[in-house]
Design a protein around this motif. Structure first.
Motif, PDB file in Angstrom:
ATOM      1  N   ILE A 155       5.754  14.905  16.193  1.00 34.79           N
ATOM      2  CA  ILE A 155       4.499  14.172  15.975  1.00 34.79           C
ATOM      3  C   ILE A 155       4.513  13.525  14.590  1.00 34.79           C
ATOM      4  CG2 ILE A 155       1.989  14.415  15.734  1.00 34.79           C
ATOM      5  CD1 ILE A 155       2.279  16.783  17.760  1.00 34.79           C
ATOM      6  N   TYR A 156       5.013  14.254  13.601  1.00 35.52           N
ATOM      7  CA  TYR A 156       5.116  13.684  12.253  1.00 35.52           C
ATOM      8  C   TYR A 156       5.962  12.414  12.273  1.00 35.52           C
ATOM      9  CZ  TYR A 156       3.665  18.398  10.650  1.00 35.52           C
ATOM     10  OH  TYR A 156       3.018  19.589  10.440  1.00 35.52           O
ATOM     11  N   GLN A 157       7.036  12.435  13.035  1.00 35.94           N
ATOM     12  CA  GLN A 157       7.911  11.261  13.116  1.00 35.94           C
ATOM     13  C   GLN A 157       7.164  10.067  13.699  1.00 35.94           C
ATOM     14  OE1 GLN A 157      11.116  12.994  15.369  1.00 35.94           O
ATOM     15  NE2 GLN A 157      12.047  13.907  13.558  1.00 35.94           N
ATOM     16  N   THR A 158       6.384  10.296  14.737  1.00 35.49           N
ATOM     17  CA  THR A 158       5.591   9.222  15.334  1.00 35.49           C
ATOM     18  C   THR A 158       4.592   8.667  14.326  1.00 35.49           C
ATOM     19  OG1 THR A 158       5.801  10.230  17.525  1.00 35.49           O
ATOM     20  CG2 THR A 158       3.987   8.662  17.216  1.00 35.49           C
ATOM     21  N   ILE A 159       3.929   9.558  13.615  1.00 31.71           N
ATOM     22  CA  ILE A 159       2.922   9.140  12.637  1.00 31.71           C
ATOM     23  C   ILE A 159       3.568   8.351  11.506  1.00 31.71           C
ATOM     24  CG2 ILE A 159       1.286   9.974  10.895  1.00 31.71           C
ATOM     25  CD1 ILE A 159       0.711  12.341  12.873  1.00 31.71           C
ATOM     26  N   VAL A 160       4.650   8.873  10.950  1.00 31.89           N
ATOM     27  CA  VAL A 160       5.304   8.197   9.819  1.00 31.89           C
ATOM     28  C   VAL A 160       5.834   6.828  10.240  1.00 31.89           C
ATOM     29  CG1 VAL A 160       7.305   8.295   8.269  1.00 31.89           C
ATOM     30  CG2 VAL A 160       5.790  10.275   8.494  1.00 31.89           C
ATOM     31  N   LYS A 161       6.415   6.756  11.411  1.00 30.27           N
ATOM     32  CA  LYS A 161       6.921   5.460  11.892  1.00 30.27           C
ATOM     33  C   LYS A 161       5.783   4.439  11.966  1.00 30.27           C
ATOM     34  CE  LYS A 161       9.532   3.326  15.621  1.00 30.27           C
ATOM     35  NZ  LYS A 161      10.144   3.496  16.931  1.00 30.27           N
ATOM     36  N   LYS A 162       4.643   4.857  12.468  1.00 28.92           N
ATOM     37  CA  LYS A 162       3.486   3.963  12.549  1.00 28.92           C
ATOM     38  C   LYS A 162       2.967   3.619  11.151  1.00 28.92           C
ATOM     39  CE  LYS A 162       0.494   1.674  14.983  1.00 28.92           C
ATOM     40  NZ  LYS A 162       0.922   0.541  15.810  1.00 28.92           N
ATOM     41  N   LEU A 163       2.894   4.608  10.277  1.00 29.17           N
ATOM     42  CA  LEU A 163       2.401   4.368   8.920  1.00 29.17           C
ATOM     43  C   LEU A 163       3.263   3.360   8.171  1.00 29.17           C
ATOM     44  CD1 LEU A 163       1.430   7.981   7.770  1.00 29.17           C
ATOM     45  CD2 LEU A 163      -0.116   6.126   8.459  1.00 29.17           C
ATOM     46  N   GLN A 164       4.546   3.341   8.461  1.00 26.28           N
ATOM     47  CA  GLN A 164       5.447   2.409   7.782  1.00 26.28           C
ATOM     48  C   GLN A 164       5.105   0.952   8.088  1.00 26.28           C
ATOM     49  OE1 GLN A 164       9.099   4.272   9.116  1.00 26.28           O
ATOM     50  NE2 GLN A 164       9.421   5.206   7.103  1.00 26.28           N
ATOM     51  N   MET A 175       0.850  -1.177   0.000  1.00 22.38           N
ATOM     52  CA  MET A 175       0.000   0.000   0.000  1.00 22.38           C
ATOM     53  C   MET A 175       0.895   1.239   0.000  1.00 22.38           C
ATOM     54  SD  MET A 175      -2.764   1.262   2.894  1.00 22.38           S
ATOM     55  CE  MET A 175      -3.749  -0.197   2.679  1.00 22.38           C
ATOM     56  N   ASN A 176       0.603   2.173  -0.880  1.00 23.65           N
ATOM     57  CA  ASN A 176       1.314   3.449  -0.912  1.00 23.65           C
ATOM     58  C   ASN A 176       0.554   4.469  -0.075  1.00 23.65           C
ATOM     59  OD1 ASN A 176       3.532   2.822  -2.557  1.00 23.65           O
ATOM     60  ND2 ASN A 176       2.286   3.021  -4.397  1.00 23.65           N
ATOM     61  N   ILE A 177       1.274   5.080   0.852  1.00 23.86           N
ATOM     62  CA  ILE A 177       0.686   6.052   1.776  1.00 23.86           C
ATOM     63  C   ILE A 177       1.359   7.398   1.560  1.00 23.86           C
ATOM     64  CG2 ILE A 177       0.287   6.636   4.197  1.00 23.86           C
ATOM     65  CD1 ILE A 177       0.647   3.561   4.763  1.00 23.86           C
ATOM     66  N   TYR A 178       0.540   8.426   1.423  1.00 25.04           N
ATOM     67  CA  TYR A 178       1.035   9.795   1.276  1.00 25.04           C
ATOM     68  C   TYR A 178       0.761  10.508   2.588  1.00 25.04           C
ATOM     69  CZ  TYR A 178       1.936  14.270  -1.076  1.00 25.04           C
ATOM     70  OH  TYR A 178       2.453  15.483  -1.459  1.00 25.04           O
ATOM     71  N   PHE A 179       1.817  10.927   3.264  1.00 21.96           N
ATOM     72  CA  PHE A 179       1.664  11.666   4.512  1.00 21.96           C
ATOM     73  C   PHE A 179       1.821  13.154   4.246  1.00 21.96           C
ATOM     74  CE2 PHE A 179       3.652  13.808   8.162  1.00 21.96           C
ATOM     75  CZ  PHE A 179       2.576  13.738   9.026  1.00 21.96           C
ATOM     76  N   CYS A 180       0.878  13.939   4.752  1.00 19.08           N
ATOM     77  CA  CYS A 180       0.927  15.396   4.630  1.00 19.08           C
ATOM     78  C   CYS A 180       1.192  16.010   5.999  1.00 19.08           C
ATOM     79  CB  CYS A 180      -0.410  15.969   4.159  1.00 19.08           C
ATOM     80  SG  CYS A 180      -1.102  15.309   2.660  1.00 19.08           S
ATOM     81  N   GLY A 181       2.108  16.944   6.033  1.00 19.71           N
ATOM     82  CA  GLY A 181       2.382  17.723   7.230  1.00 19.71           C
ATOM     83  C   GLY A 181       3.015  19.035   6.810  1.00 19.71           C
ATOM     84  N   SER A 182       2.915  20.006   7.657  1.00 17.59           N
ATOM     85  CA  SER A 182       3.418  21.337   7.343  1.00 17.59           C
ATOM     86  C   SER A 182       4.934  21.345   7.171  1.00 17.59           C
ATOM     87  CB  SER A 182       3.026  22.307   8.460  1.00 17.59           C
ATOM     88  OG  SER A 182       3.585  23.574   8.215  1.00 17.59           O
ATOM     89  N   ILE A 183       5.385  22.024   6.137  1.00 23.95           N
ATOM     90  CA  ILE A 183       6.822  22.262   5.942  1.00 23.95           C
ATOM     91  C   ILE A 183       7.052  23.768   6.011  1.00 23.95           C
ATOM     92  CG2 ILE A 183       8.800  22.025   4.390  1.00 23.95           C
ATOM     93  CD1 ILE A 183       7.502  19.416   3.357  1.00 23.95           C
ATOM     94  N   ARG A 184       6.697  24.477   4.984  1.00 27.44           N
ATOM     95  CA  ARG A 184       6.924  25.929   4.976  1.00 27.44           C
ATOM     96  C   ARG A 184       5.967  26.670   5.900  1.00 27.44           C
ATOM     97  NH1 ARG A 184       8.379  26.969  -1.433  1.00 27.44           N
ATOM     98  NH2 ARG A 184      10.190  25.579  -1.447  1.00 27.44           N
ATOM     99  N   GLY A 185       4.879  26.037   6.284  1.00 25.68           N
ATOM    100  CA  GLY A 185       3.932  26.647   7.218  1.00 25.68           C
ATOM    101  C   GLY A 185       4.394  26.597   8.662  1.00 25.68           C
ATOM    102  N   GLY A 186       5.466  25.853   8.926  1.00 23.81           N
ATOM    103  CA  GLY A 186       6.006  25.738  10.280  1.00 23.81           C
ATOM    104  C   GLY A 186       6.308  24.292  10.619  1.00 23.81           C
ATOM    105  N   ARG A 187       7.415  24.073  11.296  1.00 22.44           N
ATOM    106  CA  ARG A 187       7.893  22.718  11.585  1.00 22.44           C
ATOM    107  C   ARG A 187       7.729  22.329  13.051  1.00 22.44           C
ATOM    108  NH1 ARG A 187       8.132  19.185   8.309  1.00 22.44           N
ATOM    109  NH2 ARG A 187      10.083  18.273   8.975  1.00 22.44           N
ATOM    110  N   GLN A 188       6.898  23.047  13.798  1.00 19.76           N
ATOM    111  CA  GLN A 188       6.790  22.782  15.230  1.00 19.76           C
ATOM    112  C   GLN A 188       6.216  21.406  15.569  1.00 19.76           C
ATOM    113  OE1 GLN A 188       5.535  25.219  13.282  1.00 19.76           O
ATOM    114  NE2 GLN A 188       4.431  26.659  14.548  1.00 19.76           N
ATOM    115  N   ASP A 189       5.605  20.714  14.627  1.00 24.25           N
ATOM    116  CA  ASP A 189       5.014  19.399  14.897  1.00 24.25           C
ATOM    117  C   ASP A 189       5.843  18.242  14.350  1.00 24.25           C
ATOM    118  OD1 ASP A 189       2.918  20.517  16.272  1.00 24.25           O
ATOM    119  OD2 ASP A 189       1.506  20.427  14.601  1.00 24.25           O
ATOM    120  N   VAL A 190       7.098  18.482  14.029  1.00 23.30           N
ATOM    121  CA  VAL A 190       7.916  17.446  13.391  1.00 23.30           C
ATOM    122  C   VAL A 190       8.032  16.184  14.249  1.00 23.30           C
ATOM    123  CG1 VAL A 190      10.187  18.274  14.175  1.00 23.30           C
ATOM    124  CG2 VAL A 190       9.988  17.040  12.007  1.00 23.30           C
TER     125      VAL A 190
END
Length: 143
Positions: A18-27, A1-16
């Motif tokens: 959380i993004y790491q937790t999400i991506v690790k789980k998605l993998q 399954m191909n998963i596309y994860f969206c998270g803010s980059i230029r809008g601000g990186r304060q949630d990185v």
């Protein structure tokens, strides 16, 4: 399954983190085409090696290849909104994750889209995100 994860980059990186937790789980559920969104090394200036057009074209290609889109939408981002709009137009399955205790208010354009059958918005607390993803992907694999 191909998963596309969206998270803010230029809008601000304060949630990185959380993004790491999400991506690790998605993998655990498939190939995360956009895992770079979770990299500490990616600043709010974004990628600079290929230029904006190349990034856009690559990301739209990845959206097209994706089976499911997961977006963390707490940090407002024009890019994430654009990606979600394109994904809706492509009839993709979409899960948006939002932390209401952040003090932010989710855009009506996102919250209101959850009336569509393929578009879900899930409010969560940080310690709940892995369980939410487990439940979502269990439901996907049953259908």
């Amino acid at each position: 399954m191909n998963i596309y994860f969206c998270g803010s980059i230029r809008g601000g990186r304060q949630d990185v983190v959380i993004y790491q937790t999400i991506v690790k789980k998605l993998q655990q559920y498939g190939n995360v085409l956009t895992e770079h969104v979770s990299y500490d090394s990616l600043s709010d200036k974004g990628e600079d090696k290929d230029g904006d057009k190349a990034i856009h074209d690559r990301d739209v290609q990845w959206l097209t290849m994706s089976d499911v889109i997961v977006a963390e939408v707490t940090q407002p981002s024009l890019g994430v909104g654009y990606e979600l709009g394109r994904a809706v137009a492509m009839n993709k399955r979409i899960l948006c994750l939002f932390r209401p205790f952040s003090g932010k208010v989710l855009s009506a354009m996102i919250r209101g889209a959850s009336a569509k059958p393929l578009f879900q918005v899930q409010d969560y607390k940080e310690d709940e995100v892995e369980n939410i993803l487990e439940e979502y992907f269990e439901t996907l694999t049953k259908n």
